[in-house]
Design an enzyme around this catalytic site. Structure first.
Site, PDB file in Angstrom:
ATOM      1  N   PHE A  93      53.175  40.752  72.503  1.00  0.00           N
ATOM      2  CA  PHE A  93      52.037  40.247  71.744  1.00  0.00           C
ATOM      3  C   PHE A  93      52.054  40.843  70.348  1.00  0.00           C
ATOM      4  CE2 PHE A  93      50.403  44.220  73.444  1.00  0.00           C
ATOM      5  CZ  PHE A  93      49.629  44.736  72.411  1.00  0.00           C
ATOM      6  N   CYS A  94      51.382  40.143  69.444  1.00  0.00           N
ATOM      7  CA  CYS A  94      51.154  40.660  68.090  1.00  0.00           C
ATOM      8  C   CYS A  94      49.664  40.511  67.805  1.00  0.00           C
ATOM      9  CB  CYS A  94      52.040  39.960  67.066  1.00  0.00           C
ATOM     10  SG  CYS A  94      51.839  38.154  66.965  1.00  0.00           S
ATOM     11  N   TRP A  95      49.279  40.338  66.547  1.00  0.00           N
ATOM     12  CA  TRP A  95      47.860  40.310  66.206  1.00  0.00           C
ATOM     13  C   TRP A  95      47.175  39.030  66.686  1.00  0.00           C
ATOM     14  CZ3 TRP A  95      43.357  41.955  65.839  1.00  0.00           C
ATOM     15  CH2 TRP A  95      42.379  41.408  65.035  1.00  0.00           C
TER      16      TRP A  95
END
Length: 342
Positions: A93-95
């Site tokens: 995941f990222c932001w």
């Protein structure tokens, strides 16, 4: 195979031990707050992320993508190797579930690494967790209370080891709750605290009760959600009464003032004016002499105990006083007051 999953699916999967959660954001972002249990394998360092962000503002998305690709391509073999060493399916995941997680997931999938990608990133996970905090049914609470140094946190930890459902609010805040509570620790921010509390409440949904420690509505800079705090206020309060000499020992063991002398001096300055002047001056001299047992005893007697007595009033029908001589004694007496475990 690459699969996109929702926040709820991610929580269930990691609770069942079916995935390792990987935050591919920059180290600084990871340190500020991440999904509990996640490890950090970043696409970019903090400086590289700043470079890409600056170029995005100056020249637009395409130029930023080109720079990002140039930077990432040089570290691609090492990046893939880190994931292969994990040997289990991963979820990245990222932001916001954008380019960084998409890039990582696509590359890993092409290299045969089983991978999921969190839809909406940590932003979506936080939003989902906030919904849980606002709506989840919360089991009955039993609140361990008592003057500073009574070993409440230690009792909670011991009970958790025995399988009791425990939520350690101070542990989630990474702050002990007092003016000295940050010393030797790196306190969590509100975002991280809410994620930890939300996950714990989901974990204990089917328990008959949860044990917590009596706290004010604020632990350091973290605020306990109002709904949870109000339930705590209306719940049974188990007041532990321990001799002051035992409380002094507990505090010295927990805070290690000899390792953080300067920090203790600075924190004492913040409360010195609230203590009767002769006592404050005497405590100041004891602190200079590093006579920590007497410093702690003075602070308990002349600062913390009066403040606690003033702030801890609750209805008699909710209060149970537990007179003990040790933390071990307190643990056993508390167990006798709790409903039977499943």
């Amino acid at each position: 195979m690459l699969t996109n999953i929702t926040p709820q699916e991610l929580f269930q999967s990691k609770e069942q031990g079916k995935t390792i959660v990987v935050d591919v954001r920059a180290p600084k972002e990871f340190e500020e707050a991440t999904i509990p249990g996640a490890i950090n394998i970043p696409l970019f360092t903090d400086d590289e992320r700043a470079q890409v962000g600056t170029l995005y503002k100056q020249q637009g998305q395409e130029a930023a993508k080109d720079l990002g690709l140039e930077i990432f391509s040089k570290k691609l073999p090492a990046f893939i190797q880190e994931f292969k060493q994990l040997k289990v399916p991963v979820t990245v995941f990222c932001w916001r579930g954008g380019m960084r997680s998409k890039t990582a997931a696509t590359v890993l999938d092409l290299m045969g690494v089983p991978v999921n990608r969190l839809t909406g990133g940590i932003k979506a996970y936080r939003q989902w967790m906030q919904e849980q905090l606002d709506t989840l049914s919360i089991p009955s609470l039993y609140v361990l209370n008592g003057h500073t140094g009574n070993g409440k946190t230690l009792v909670l930890h011991q009970l958790k080891e025995e399988g009791y459902p425990v939520i350690d609010l101070e542990g989630m805040a990474n702050h002990r709750g007092s003016i000295f509570g940050h010393i030797g620790l790196k306190p969590n921010n509100q975002r991280m605290f809410d994620l930890l509390l939300g996950e714990a409440l989901l974990r204990y949904q089917n328990e008959p009760f949860i044990l917590i420690e009596g706290e004010s509505n604020r632990i350091g800079k973290v605020i306990i959600p109002e709904r949870f705090y109000q339930l705590k206020e209306k719940s049974p309060q188990l007041f532990i009464h321990l001799p002051i000499e035992e409380r002094v020992k507990n505090i010295l063991a927990d805070y290690s003032p000899h390792d953080y002398h300067d920090e203790f001096v600075e924190s004492f300055k913040r409360i010195k004016r609230r203590i009767h002047t002769p006592v404050a001056n005497a405590t100041d001299k004891l602190l200079e002499q590093k006579d920590y047992p007497l410093v702690v005893e003075n602070l308990l007697t002349h600062y913390y105990d009066p403040r606690y007595t003033h702030s801890s009033a609750c209805s008699e029908d909710l209060s149970t006083l537990i007179e003990v001589t040790s933390v071990e004694d307190a643990r056993e007496k508390i167990k006798q007051l709790l409903p039977l475990k499943h």
